[in-house]
Scaffold this active site. Structure first.
Site, PDB file in Angstrom:
ATOM      1  N   ASN A   9     -20.586  41.918  36.889  1.00 39.45           N
ATOM      2  CA  ASN A   9     -21.800  42.735  36.793  1.00 39.45           C
ATOM      3  C   ASN A   9     -21.665  43.848  37.834  1.00 39.45           C
ATOM      4  O   ASN A   9     -21.816  43.601  39.020  1.00 39.45           O
ATOM      5  CB  ASN A   9     -23.023  41.851  37.073  1.00 39.45           C
ATOM      6  CG  ASN A   9     -24.306  42.661  37.099  1.00 39.45           C
ATOM      7  OD1 ASN A   9     -24.311  43.852  36.752  1.00 39.45           O
ATOM      8  ND2 ASN A   9     -25.392  42.026  37.502  1.00 39.45           N
ATOM      9  N   TRP A  10     -21.377  45.038  37.332  1.00 36.75           N
ATOM     10  CA  TRP A  10     -21.122  46.146  38.264  1.00 36.75           C
ATOM     11  C   TRP A  10     -22.403  46.707  38.871  1.00 36.75           C
ATOM     12  O   TRP A  10     -22.350  47.531  39.776  1.00 36.75           O
ATOM     13  CB  TRP A  10     -20.359  47.267  37.532  1.00 36.75           C
ATOM     14  CG  TRP A  10     -18.944  46.939  37.175  1.00 36.75           C
ATOM     15  CD1 TRP A  10     -18.306  45.731  37.307  1.00 36.75           C
ATOM     16  CD2 TRP A  10     -17.975  47.840  36.628  1.00 36.75           C
ATOM     17  NE1 TRP A  10     -17.007  45.824  36.866  1.00 36.75           N
ATOM     18  CE2 TRP A  10     -16.783  47.114  36.443  1.00 36.75           C
ATOM     19  CE3 TRP A  10     -18.007  49.187  36.260  1.00 36.75           C
ATOM     20  CZ2 TRP A  10     -15.620  47.701  35.923  1.00 36.75           C
ATOM     21  CZ3 TRP A  10     -16.860  49.769  35.730  1.00 36.75           C
ATOM     22  CH2 TRP A  10     -15.681  49.032  35.580  1.00 36.75           C
ATOM     23  N   LYS A  11     -23.540  46.316  38.343  1.00 38.37           N
ATOM     24  CA  LYS A  11     -24.841  46.810  38.833  1.00 38.37           C
ATOM     25  C   LYS A  11     -24.839  48.345  38.849  1.00 38.37           C
ATOM     26  O   LYS A  11     -24.174  48.960  38.011  1.00 38.37           O
ATOM     27  CB  LYS A  11     -25.154  46.188  40.195  1.00 38.37           C
ATOM     28  CG  LYS A  11     -25.019  44.662  40.162  1.00 38.37           C
ATOM     29  CD  LYS A  11     -25.545  43.962  41.372  1.00 38.37           C
ATOM     30  CE  LYS A  11     -25.379  42.455  41.198  1.00 38.37           C
ATOM     31  NZ  LYS A  11     -25.921  41.682  42.306  1.00 38.37           N
ATOM     32  N   HIS A  95     -31.689  39.425  34.950  1.00 33.51           N
ATOM     33  CA  HIS A  95     -31.096  39.384  36.284  1.00 33.51           C
ATOM     34  C   HIS A  95     -32.185  39.434  37.350  1.00 33.51           C
ATOM     35  O   HIS A  95     -33.206  40.097  37.172  1.00 33.51           O
ATOM     36  CB  HIS A  95     -30.117  40.560  36.460  1.00 33.51           C
ATOM     37  CG  HIS A  95     -29.285  40.389  37.675  1.00 33.51           C
ATOM     38  ND1 HIS A  95     -29.743  40.725  38.931  1.00 33.51           N
ATOM     39  CD2 HIS A  95     -28.049  39.865  37.848  1.00 33.51           C
ATOM     40  CE1 HIS A  95     -28.802  40.425  39.812  1.00 33.51           C
ATOM     41  NE2 HIS A  95     -27.771  39.899  39.184  1.00 33.51           N
ATOM     42  N   GLU A  97     -32.480  41.006  39.988  1.00 36.20           N
ATOM     43  CA  GLU A  97     -32.858  42.350  40.456  1.00 36.20           C
ATOM     44  C   GLU A  97     -33.798  43.015  39.454  1.00 36.20           C
ATOM     45  O   GLU A  97     -34.681  43.787  39.843  1.00 36.20           O
ATOM     46  CB  GLU A  97     -31.591  43.182  40.699  1.00 36.20           C
ATOM     47  CG  GLU A  97     -30.854  42.693  41.940  1.00 36.20           C
ATOM     48  CD  GLU A  97     -29.342  42.771  41.853  1.00 36.20           C
ATOM     49  OE1 GLU A  97     -28.809  43.521  41.024  1.00 36.20           O
ATOM     50  OE2 GLU A  97     -28.690  42.045  42.638  1.00 36.20           O
ATOM     51  N   GLU A 167     -28.293  31.913  38.936  1.00 35.12           N
ATOM     52  CA  GLU A 167     -28.035  32.758  40.097  1.00 35.12           C
ATOM     53  C   GLU A 167     -29.155  32.551  41.124  1.00 35.12           C
ATOM     54  O   GLU A 167     -30.209  33.199  41.032  1.00 35.12           O
ATOM     55  CB  GLU A 167     -27.995  34.233  39.692  1.00 35.12           C
ATOM     56  CG  GLU A 167     -26.903  34.573  38.708  1.00 35.12           C
ATOM     57  CD  GLU A 167     -26.491  36.046  38.807  1.00 35.12           C
ATOM     58  OE1 GLU A 167     -25.308  36.296  39.037  1.00 35.12           O
ATOM     59  OE2 GLU A 167     -27.359  36.920  38.677  1.00 35.12           O
ATOM     60  N   GLY A 173     -25.504  38.609  46.806  1.00 31.73           N
ATOM     61  CA  GLY A 173     -25.202  39.711  47.718  1.00 31.73           C
ATOM     62  C   GLY A 173     -25.378  39.353  49.180  1.00 31.73           C
ATOM     63  O   GLY A 173     -25.354  40.227  50.045  1.00 31.73           O
ATOM     64  N   SER A 213     -22.483  35.494  45.292  1.00 30.01           N
ATOM     65  CA  SER A 213     -21.438  35.529  46.314  1.00 30.01           C
ATOM     66  C   SER A 213     -20.189  34.730  45.941  1.00 30.01           C
ATOM     67  O   SER A 213     -19.568  34.096  46.812  1.00 30.01           O
ATOM     68  CB  SER A 213     -21.992  35.068  47.678  1.00 30.01           C
ATOM     69  OG  SER A 213     -23.028  35.938  48.095  1.00 30.01           O
ATOM     70  N   GLY A 234     -20.817  39.774  41.179  1.00 28.61           N
ATOM     71  CA  GLY A 234     -21.319  41.093  41.564  1.00 28.61           C
ATOM     72  C   GLY A 234     -20.288  41.824  42.411  1.00 28.61           C
ATOM     73  O   GLY A 234     -19.318  42.397  41.890  1.00 28.61           O
ATOM     74  N   GLY A 235     -20.475  41.800  43.728  1.00 26.26           N
ATOM     75  CA  GLY A 235     -19.635  42.581  44.646  1.00 26.26           C
ATOM     76  C   GLY A 235     -18.140  42.445  44.398  1.00 26.26           C
ATOM     77  O   GLY A 235     -17.411  43.448  44.374  1.00 26.26           O
TER      78      GLY A 235
END
Ligand code: 13P
Length: 250
Positions: A9-11, A95, A97, A167, A173, A213, A234-235
Site C-alpha cells: 500500500n503505497w499510500k 484502511h 487512515e 491492521e 507506521g 510495521s 506500507g513503508g
C-alpha cells in the site's frame, strides 16, 4: 489451500516518475513466488502502473479506495466502474487512515464493499483496533463489530472475492508490530468469527493478511503463523528490495 498475498500500500507516496522508477526496481527484484503480489499506487498513477505491468502476470495493480456510488455529484471521488474501466480488479477498503481522516465508518464501508462486489471486484477489507482498545482488552469486541457491520450483510459466496487485512492501528507506521503470537491470536479469532456466521469452509478459505510495521526482519516470523496468510505493507513497500524480501519471507 488459502492464497498467500503480499500487497504494497503505497499510500500518498510517489509521483508519476517515482512510480515508474519503483516499478522498474520491483521488476529487477522479482522472482517466481507462490504468493500473489500486489501494489497500490495513487489514483493518478494507476493507469500508468497498470499499463507498465499489464504483460506481467506477477504483480497486480490495485486501488487504495473507491466511492460506493456508481456515478454522480461526488466531487473528487472515483467509482468502481472507473477503476474497472482501466483494468483494476481489486480495491483496498476501510484502511484505518480512511477511517481516521476521512470519516469512513463500517456502515459506509458496507456500501463500498457491496459496490465493489457488484462490479465484480475483489476487496481487501481492512480493520483493526486502536491502542486504547487493546489496553482496555477490547480488541476482539472492536474487530468483531467492524467485521459484522461492514461484511455480515454478504452471502457466503461473496467471500470468494474478499480478503481480510487485520491492521492494528497502533502498529501502523509506528515501527511497533503486533508480536507474531498477537497476530496469530487475532487472526484465529477473526476466522472463528467468520466460521460462527458462515461455517468452517468459508472461514478456512478466506485469506487474512496482517498489516502494521511489517519489515524484512520480522516478516518471516509473522508469516510463519498458521492463520496469517500474508501482509499489507506500507513503508517497506516503497523500497523494492525490502518489499521483495518480505514477499520472499513465505
Ligand atoms: P506500515 O507498514 O508503514 O506500518 O503500514 C501498514 C499499512 O497501513 C498498510 O496498509
Amino acid at each position: 489451500m488459502r492464497k498467500h498475498i503480499v500487497a504494497g500500500n503505497w499510500k500518498m507516496n510517489n509521483d508519476l516518475a517515482q512510480t515508474e522508477n519503483l516499478i522498474t526496481d520491483l521488476r529487477k527484484q522479482m522472482k517466481t513466488s507462490d504468493s500473489e503480489v500486489m501494489i497500490a499506487p495513487s489514483f493518478t498513477n494507476l493507469w500508468q502502473a497498470f499499463q507498465t505491468l499489464r504483460e506481467d502476470e506477477t504483480i497486480e495493480v490495485i486501488a487504495q479506495n473507491m466511492h460506493f456510488a456508481e456515478s454522480g455529484a461526488y466531487t473528487g471521488e472515483v467509482s468502481a466502474s472507473m477503476l474497472k474501466s482501466i483494468g483494476i480488479q481489486t480495491v483496498i477498503l476501510g484502511h484505518s487512515e480512511r477511517r481516521a481522516y476521512f470519516n469512513e465508518t463500517d456502515e459506509s464501508l458496507a456500501k463500498k464493499v457491496a459496490a465493489a462486489l457488484a462490479n465484480d471486484m475483489r476487496v481487501i477489507f481492512c480493520f483493526g483496533e486502536e491502542l486504547q482498545d487493546r489496553k482496555a482488552g477490547k480488541e476482539e469486541n472492536i474487530v468483531a463489530s467492524q467485521i459484522k457491520t461492514a461484511l455480515f450483510h454478504l452471502d457466503a459466496n461473496a467471500y470468494k472475492h474478499i480478503v481480510l487485512a487485520y491492521e492494528p492501528v497502533w502498529a501502523i507506521g509506528t515501527g511497533e508490530t503486533a508480536s507474531p503470537d498477537q497476530a496469530q491470536d487475532m487472526h484465529a479469532f477473526i476466522r472463528k468469527t467468520l466460521a460462527d456466521k458462515y461455517g468452517g469452509d468459508v472461514a478456512n478459505s478466506v485469506s487474512i493478511l496482517y498489516g502494521g510495521s511489517v519489515k524484512p526482519n520480522n516478516a518471516k516470523e509473522i508469516f510463519s503463523k498458521p492463520d496469517v496468510d500474508g501482509g499489507l505493507i506500507g513503508g517497506a513497500s516503497l523500497k523494492a528490495e525490502d518489499f521483495y524480501a518480505i514477499v520472499n519471507a513465505f
